[in-house]
Scaffold this motif. Sequence first.
Motif, PDB file in Angstrom:
ATOM      1  N   THR A  27      32.141  39.420 -54.055  1.00 31.44           N
ATOM      2  CA  THR A  27      31.823  40.830 -54.267  1.00 31.44           C
ATOM      3  C   THR A  27      30.869  40.990 -55.440  1.00 31.44           C
ATOM      4  N   THR A  28      30.971  40.125 -56.443  1.00 36.04           N
ATOM      5  CA  THR A  28      30.039  40.202 -57.565  1.00 36.04           C
ATOM      6  C   THR A  28      28.611  39.918 -57.108  1.00 36.04           C
ATOM      7  N   THR A  29      28.413  38.813 -56.399  1.00 36.75           N
ATOM      8  CA  THR A  29      27.049  38.450 -55.997  1.00 36.75           C
ATOM      9  C   THR A  29      26.518  39.361 -54.897  1.00 36.75           C
ATOM     10  N   VAL A  30      27.316  39.567 -53.860  1.00 37.31           N
ATOM     11  CA  VAL A  30      26.844  40.406 -52.748  1.00 37.31           C
ATOM     12  C   VAL A  30      26.753  41.862 -53.188  1.00 37.31           C
ATOM     13  N   GLY A  31      27.633  42.269 -54.101  1.00 39.98           N
ATOM     14  CA  GLY A  31      27.539  43.627 -54.636  1.00 39.98           C
ATOM     15  C   GLY A  31      26.240  43.851 -55.376  1.00 39.98           C
ATOM     16  N   TRP A  32      25.850  42.876 -56.214  1.00 39.42           N
ATOM     17  CA  TRP A  32      24.565  43.013 -56.906  1.00 39.42           C
ATOM     18  C   TRP A  32      23.398  42.953 -55.934  1.00 39.42           C
ATOM     19  N   LEU A  33      23.492  42.089 -54.941  1.00 41.48           N
ATOM     20  CA  LEU A  33      22.432  42.040 -53.932  1.00 41.48           C
ATOM     21  C   LEU A  33      22.284  43.395 -53.251  1.00 41.48           C
ATOM     22  N   THR A  34      23.411  44.027 -52.927  1.00 43.21           N
ATOM     23  CA  THR A  34      23.375  45.340 -52.285  1.00 43.21           C
ATOM     24  C   THR A  34      22.774  46.387 -53.222  1.00 43.21           C
ATOM     25  N   LEU A  35      23.139  46.341 -54.492  1.00 45.18           N
ATOM     26  CA  LEU A  35      22.563  47.287 -55.449  1.00 45.18           C
ATOM     27  C   LEU A  35      21.046  47.081 -55.591  1.00 45.18           C
ATOM     28  N   PHE A  36      20.596  45.830 -55.610  1.00 51.02           N
ATOM     29  CA  PHE A  36      19.161  45.563 -55.686  1.00 51.02           C
ATOM     30  C   PHE A  36      18.431  46.149 -54.476  1.00 51.02           C
ATOM     31  N   ARG A  37      19.092  46.091 -53.318  1.00 46.63           N
ATOM     32  CA  ARG A  37      18.480  46.611 -52.089  1.00 46.63           C
ATOM     33  C   ARG A  37      18.570  48.128 -52.004  1.00 46.63           C
ATOM     34  N   HIS A  38      19.365  48.742 -52.869  1.00 49.37           N
ATOM     35  CA  HIS A  38      19.532  50.203 -52.896  1.00 49.37           C
ATOM     36  C   HIS A  38      19.316  50.681 -54.330  1.00 49.37           C
ATOM     37  N   PRO A  39      18.076  50.660 -54.804  1.00 48.56           N
ATOM     38  CA  PRO A  39      17.817  50.993 -56.210  1.00 48.56           C
ATOM     39  C   PRO A  39      18.279  52.390 -56.602  1.00 48.56           C
ATOM     40  N   ASP A  40      18.310  53.323 -55.651  1.00 47.69           N
ATOM     41  CA  ASP A  40      18.794  54.659 -55.983  1.00 47.69           C
ATOM     42  C   ASP A  40      20.282  54.634 -56.350  1.00 47.69           C
ATOM     43  N   GLN A  41      21.048  53.755 -55.684  1.00 53.24           N
ATOM     44  CA  GLN A  41      22.470  53.639 -55.985  1.00 53.24           C
ATOM     45  C   GLN A  41      22.701  52.919 -57.307  1.00 53.24           C
ATOM     46  N   LEU A  42      21.855  51.932 -57.612  1.00 51.13           N
ATOM     47  CA  LEU A  42      21.943  51.266 -58.910  1.00 51.13           C
ATOM     48  C   LEU A  42      21.623  52.263 -60.022  1.00 51.13           C
ATOM     49  N   ALA A  43      20.606  53.087 -59.797  1.00 53.14           N
ATOM     50  CA  ALA A  43      20.258  54.112 -60.789  1.00 53.14           C
ATOM     51  C   ALA A  43      21.400  55.097 -60.978  1.00 53.14           C
ATOM     52  N   ALA A  44      22.122  55.397 -59.893  1.00 51.67           N
ATOM     53  CA  ALA A  44      23.253  56.323 -59.987  1.00 51.67           C
ATOM     54  C   ALA A  44      24.347  55.755 -60.880  1.00 51.67           C
ATOM     55  N   LEU A  45      24.575  54.461 -60.811  1.00 54.85           N
ATOM     56  CA  LEU A  45      25.593  53.846 -61.677  1.00 54.85           C
ATOM     57  C   LEU A  45      25.126  53.791 -63.129  1.00 54.85           C
ATOM     58  N   TYR A  46      23.842  53.500 -63.340  1.00 54.48           N
ATOM     59  CA  TYR A  46      23.332  53.535 -64.715  1.00 54.48           C
ATOM     60  C   TYR A  46      23.463  54.938 -65.296  1.00 54.48           C
ATOM     61  N   GLY A  47      23.209  55.945 -64.459  1.00 54.96           N
ATOM     62  CA  GLY A  47      23.246  57.325 -64.929  1.00 54.96           C
ATOM     63  C   GLY A  47      24.645  57.881 -65.109  1.00 54.96           C
ATOM     64  N   ALA A  48      25.623  57.308 -64.396  1.00 54.89           N
ATOM     65  CA  ALA A  48      26.996  57.818 -64.468  1.00 54.89           C
ATOM     66  C   ALA A  48      27.956  56.637 -64.402  1.00 54.89           C
ATOM     67  N   PRO A  49      28.076  55.846 -65.474  1.00 51.77           N
ATOM     68  CA  PRO A  49      28.924  54.660 -65.436  1.00 51.77           C
ATOM     69  C   PRO A  49      30.392  54.969 -65.153  1.00 51.77           C
ATOM     70  N   GLU A  50      30.799  56.218 -65.341  1.00 51.73           N
ATOM     71  CA  GLU A  50      32.185  56.581 -65.020  1.00 51.73           C
ATOM     72  C   GLU A  50      32.469  56.519 -63.526  1.00 51.73           C
ATOM     73  N   ARG A  51      31.401  56.415 -62.714  1.00 51.21           N
ATOM     74  CA  ARG A  51      31.594  56.287 -61.265  1.00 51.21           C
ATOM     75  C   ARG A  51      31.774  54.829 -60.840  1.00 51.21           C
ATOM     76  N   LEU A  52      31.892  53.917 -61.796  1.00 52.08           N
ATOM     77  CA  LEU A  52      31.975  52.501 -61.447  1.00 52.08           C
ATOM     78  C   LEU A  52      33.174  52.201 -60.559  1.00 52.08           C
ATOM     79  N   ARG A  53      34.312  52.864 -60.798  1.00 50.45           N
ATOM     80  CA  ARG A  53      35.480  52.627 -59.941  1.00 50.45           C
ATOM     81  C   ARG A  53      35.142  52.940 -58.487  1.00 50.45           C
ATOM     82  N   ASP A  54      34.468  54.070 -58.259  1.00 52.57           N
ATOM     83  CA  ASP A  54      34.023  54.401 -56.898  1.00 52.57           C
ATOM     84  C   ASP A  54      33.058  53.339 -56.382  1.00 52.57           C
ATOM     85  N   GLY A  55      32.143  52.897 -57.241  1.00 52.17           N
ATOM     86  CA  GLY A  55      31.148  51.921 -56.829  1.00 52.17           C
ATOM     87  C   GLY A  55      31.752  50.588 -56.434  1.00 52.17           C
TER      88      GLY A  55
END
Length: 413
Positions: free
Chosen positions: A261-289
């Motif tokens: 999940t760590t590696t594939v999760g990061w791969l997925t975030l790289f492929r969805h930069p808008d979702q990665l930006a959402a986590l940077y902008g609202a780190p409190e959503r990490l549990r949801d992420g």
Amino acid sequence: MSTPAVPSVPSGAGFDPWSPSFVADPYPAYAALRAAGRAHWFEPTRQWLIPHHDDVNALLRDRRLGRTYLHRFTHEEFGREAPPAAHEPFTTLNGNGLLDLEAPAHTRIRRLVAKAFTPRTVENLTPTVERLAAELVTSLYADGGGDLLSRVAEPLPVAVIAEMLGIPPADRGLLRPWSAAITGMFELNPTEDSARRAVTASEEFSAYLRELIAARRTDPGEDLISALIAAREDGDVLSEQEMVSTIVLLLNAGHEATVNTTTVGWLTLFRHPDQLAALYGAPERLRDGVEEMLRYDTPLQMFERWVLDDIEVGGTVIPRGSEVAMLFGSANRDPARFTDPDRFDVTRPADGNRHVTFGAGIHYCLGAPLARLELAASFGTFLRSAPGMKPVAEPSWRPGYVIRGVEELLVTW
């Protein structure tokens, strides 16, 4: 058992677990399976594939199925051959683990293990997990990048479990290779070479743990092995083999989900930069992420069980003696259960994200809280302390399908 005539996997569905292109993206094939029906016979592995979420969730809780059948039948009565003698000691090691037991043995052992592996045990690990995650991420960041798999994803959960068990630091390098060799037997139709590696690893790991258990009996500590030795209820205790099998399961099952999940999760975030930006902008959503990463690209794609009494799925009778393969990856993308399931959305509320990644019923993953803690610590550290990570290249996928992950994930800043 005769081969059922219908319904079999549709020829155009693309379900081919030995194909690199399928392993890289099994989800179109899953969609075809769901559209074609609720149960499909797959001749190459002689299993019934179950692709729908509600069916998978129900069958995980159905006591007419079991991870083993030996609590009710002999191999001969069940129409199956006994495991080859050459597969010992893997067979004994695996057969005494919680994952492959049914009641009453499963109930008894899980109750005793729960006395040692408590929610407080996991909670007390929080500072250790966060410290280890920070050390690993900081080192990778200081070097300007490298392989996220070997530098962070693998060492973090192994180090955490080693700390829990009280395994000396000098011996911890043994754990991951042993685990990788043993879990190779969980793939579809494993080769004899895989079996030989699993047997060797089972023998070496078991011998190592028996020595460690003996040492803890004479000199107990604050570690989980000492707690397993001390666990008792009404005079009942875990046997040495039960302890060995439990410890191996905690390592194997307890880190595979975190690693992939760590590696594939990061791969997925790289492929969805808008979702990665959402986590940077609202780190409190990490549990949801984290829950969305577990759902969207499932680390354990398939979970198998034996049919102990005839069952019916979608009008298809699956007879006793059959094996069903519940497709977790397909269940977690089922539009009947998830809104817009092929969309990766880190704001999907965790409380409503009822994925089956950790199973259900009596075999629900004992280590799920620890996996969630490790993932939150790892991703949280990257987001807070090492922003701007990006991939160097598209990774290759490992050939295994059941436990699915990438060969490496090269990153830079």
